[in-house]
Write a protein that holds these residues in place. Structure first.
Motif, mmCIF file in Angstrom:
data_model
loop_
_atom_site.group_PDB
_atom_site.id
_atom_site.type_symbol
_atom_site.label_atom_id
_atom_site.label_comp_id
_atom_site.label_asym_id
_atom_site.label_seq_id
_atom_site.Cartn_x
_atom_site.Cartn_y
_atom_site.Cartn_z
ATOM 1 N N LYS A 191 0.820 -1.201 -0.072
ATOM 2 C CA LYS A 191 0.039 0.060 -0.101
ATOM 3 C C LYS A 191 0.898 1.222 -0.011
ATOM 4 O O LYS A 191 2.212 1.276 0.287
ATOM 5 C CB LYS A 191 -0.944 -0.111 1.268
ATOM 6 C CG LYS A 191 -0.206 0.118 2.450
ATOM 7 C CD LYS A 191 -1.449 -0.005 3.677
ATOM 8 C CE LYS A 191 -0.681 0.077 4.973
ATOM 9 N NZ LYS A 191 -1.586 0.209 6.089
ATOM 10 N N SER A 192 0.257 2.277 -0.181
ATOM 11 C CA SER A 192 1.071 3.592 -0.544
ATOM 12 C C SER A 192 -0.041 4.697 -0.403
ATOM 13 O O SER A 192 -1.087 4.558 -1.048
ATOM 14 C CB SER A 192 1.943 3.572 -1.841
ATOM 15 O OG SER A 192 2.254 4.878 -1.983
ATOM 16 N N SER A 193 0.229 5.824 0.010
ATOM 17 C CA SER A 193 -0.180 7.147 0.044
ATOM 18 C C SER A 193 0.499 7.968 -0.848
ATOM 19 O O SER A 193 -0.044 9.561 -0.571
ATOM 20 C CB SER A 193 -0.778 7.469 1.483
ATOM 21 O OG SER A 193 -1.480 6.463 1.847
ATOM 22 N N ALA A 194 1.371 7.806 -1.363
ATOM 23 C CA ALA A 194 2.441 8.916 -1.975
ATOM 24 C C ALA A 194 1.567 9.154 -3.486
ATOM 25 O O ALA A 194 1.990 8.703 -4.605
ATOM 26 C CB ALA A 194 3.742 8.025 -2.208
ATOM 27 N N TYR A 196 -0.620 10.738 -6.515
ATOM 28 C CA TYR A 196 -1.749 10.231 -7.347
ATOM 29 C C TYR A 196 -1.391 8.818 -7.776
ATOM 30 O O TYR A 196 -0.075 8.317 -7.478
ATOM 31 C CB TYR A 196 -1.885 10.958 -8.828
ATOM 32 C CG TYR A 196 -2.268 12.359 -8.750
ATOM 33 C CD1 TYR A 196 -3.017 13.019 -7.733
ATOM 34 C CD2 TYR A 196 -2.092 13.263 -9.842
ATOM 35 C CE1 TYR A 196 -3.536 14.250 -7.690
ATOM 36 C CE2 TYR A 196 -2.565 14.366 -9.832
ATOM 37 C CZ TYR A 196 -3.272 14.944 -8.733
ATOM 38 O OH TYR A 196 -3.861 16.314 -8.639
ATOM 39 N N ASP A 197 -2.201 7.875 -7.704
ATOM 40 C CA ASP A 197 -2.290 6.498 -8.107
ATOM 41 C C ASP A 197 -2.026 6.126 -9.674
ATOM 42 O O ASP A 197 -2.938 5.963 -10.217
ATOM 43 C CB ASP A 197 -3.245 5.910 -7.526
ATOM 44 C CG ASP A 197 -3.133 4.085 -7.626
ATOM 45 O OD1 ASP A 197 -2.317 3.800 -8.206
ATOM 46 O OD2 ASP A 197 -3.954 3.381 -6.938
#
Length: 465
Positions: A191-194, A196-197
């Motif tokens: 998972k990542s919140s960095a 735009y996906d």
């Protein structure tokens, strides 16, 4: 030759001169080669490119893009050629870029259950490589499609009910943008919140935003126990109701595939299945021995309550492979079922509660119009396919098929579903995309396309008219 045609010819000559210098014999303008990249499967019209490139590295793809960008030459990515909505056709000409030579498995991280591959790796090739490590990649659209093509169309298939689609199983990408710039999205973290996906943006973009040259994938351990079975039903409604009840009860079934009686008849003839000619479910359960037996017993009871009978178990790998090979060969079985017919394959997906009505309505519409059109589907996630078998010179039959096709899609969208569960938009379903998503949403998609590909060089004419 008009002034425009003269300028285009001069531009092609200049571009192909640079491409030839870069690629040598990995560039072809032979008519026989070009013809293979004009349509894909189940797409009647041929739009050949002007040439075909066969790069062998991300660096070569980057240089190809730079040359095409400089000379305003359209670029169309292709893999195994199994797409169904005209994705690899080249209505604007230009260069087809085939990734068959980029077929290396770059890394396998057994402890983390992930791997990295080039886009030309096929799903069967990958799973053969992983088998001795006790791992597998579950996305199975039926055809031995390339991983790059599967990512581009957000493919799913028979295992999606348990393992999800390519959208859930691609961790990261290497992308060559239209001007040749190379970017990397995502990574190996779960998972990542960095920011735009971007990974999800490119997965399903059908080659309209850039070339995918590397893919990081999520892997799974091969289950300790695998049970497969077939079950016949007195009615189509009984088969579909069994699926809906199985999903609503939360039974973690791995595969649940549906065939109507017409499809069973075609597969019996092609794959020597000897199934009763009635609607059937193909089922598979993954887990521990006790778990799979319990799941299978519950589903068998649901089937019996819906007038299902004749559960036939396939526990050995040979029996299972034979069963699923027959399911995967449904397209070829349909070709043999009505020789010389044009096959027009389409799919929709609906919420699971709407599935019985959707399938029954389409089947009734097919019969009312006197059409030959087998139905098969990954019905565990509400997705089913209709293959219209049309006499190539019968305009009235084609019109009736088009009417049924249109009503099927309108009904799916009205029920909260989609015009395509896994085939994609391509050149065929562009109007239905507007109906489903709305004009403003499609305008936002166009704005993304314009921002990333302002010259409209990447697979022009797909998704948007």
């Amino acid at each position: 030759m008009t002034k425009h045609e003269t300028m285009r010819s001069a531009g092609l000559d200049a571009a192909f001169g640079e491409l030839q210098e870069l690629l040598g014999d990995k560039l072809s303008t032979a008519s026989g080669v070009i013809a293979q990249y004009a349509s894909g499967e189940s797409f009647p019209d041929a739009y050949p490119p002007d040439a075909v490139a066969f790069p062998s590295s991300t660096d070569e793809v980057s240089e190809i893009a730079k040359i095409c960008h400089r000379h305003r030459l359209p670029m169309v990515a292709s893999g195994a050629g199994t797409s169904l909505e005209g994705h690899i056709a080249a209505p604007s000409g230009g260069l087809a870029v085939n990734f068959a030579k980029m077929d290396r498995i770059l890394e396998v991280n057994e402890s983390d259950l992930d791997c990295g591959v080039e886009p030309g790796v096929t799903r069967e090739q990958l799973n053969h490589y992983l088998r001795d490590r006790g791992l597998f990649f579950p996305i199975d659209p039926g055809a031995d499609a390339s991983i790059g093509g599967m990512a581009s169309t957000r493919a799913s298939g028979t295992n999606a009910v348990r393992y999800g689609t390519m959208a859930q199983n691609v961790l990261g990408l290497t992308i060559v943008q239209p001007d040749g710039t190379v970017i990397r999205t995502g990574g190996r973290a779960r998972k990542s919140s960095a920011g735009y996906d971007l990974t999800r943006l490119y997965v399903g973009s059908e080659g309209t935003l850039g070339f995918i040259t590397e893919i990081k994938l999520r892997l799974y351990g091969i289950p300790e126990s695998i049970l497969s079975a077939t079950c016949g039903f007195q009615t189509l409604a009984g088969a579909v109701e069994t699926v809906m009840q199985t999903i609503q009860l939360g039974i973690p079934i791995a595969r649940v595939e549906f065939m109507d009686e017409t499809q069973v008849r075609a597969c019996n003839a092609y794959s020597a299945l000897r199934l009763p000619e009635q609607p059937h479910l193909f089922l598979e359960f993954h887990g521990s021995p006790a778990g799979t037996e319990e799941q299978a017993q519950v589903v068998a009871e649901l089937a019996e309550a819906n007038c299902g009978s004749g559960f036939t178990w396939a526990t050995s790998s040979e029996e299972r492979n034979r069963l699923w090979r027959a399911r995967h060969n449904a397209y070829h079985a349909n070709r043999a079922f009505r020789p010389n017919a044009t096959i027009w394959a389409s799919d929709v997906a609906v919420p699971i509660s709407e599935l019985p009505n959707a399938v029954l309505s389409v089947r009734a519409d097919i019969e009312r119009n006197g059409l030959s059109a087998p139905i098969v589907g990954h019905v565990g996630d509400g997705n089913f396919h209709v293959s219209f078998l049309i006499a190539p010179d019968d305009a009235d039959e084609k019109r009736r098929a088009e009417d049924v096709y249109s009503r099927m899609i309108h009904a799916a969208i009205a029920a909260g579903g989609t015009c395509t569960g896994e085939h994609g938009i391509g050149m065929v379903k562009q109007d239905y995309l507007i109906e489903e998503a709305g004009a403003d949403a499609v305008a936002s998609m166009r704005a993304i396309k314009q921002a990333l590909d302002p010259l409209n060089l990447m697979n022009p004419g797909k998704i948007f008219a």
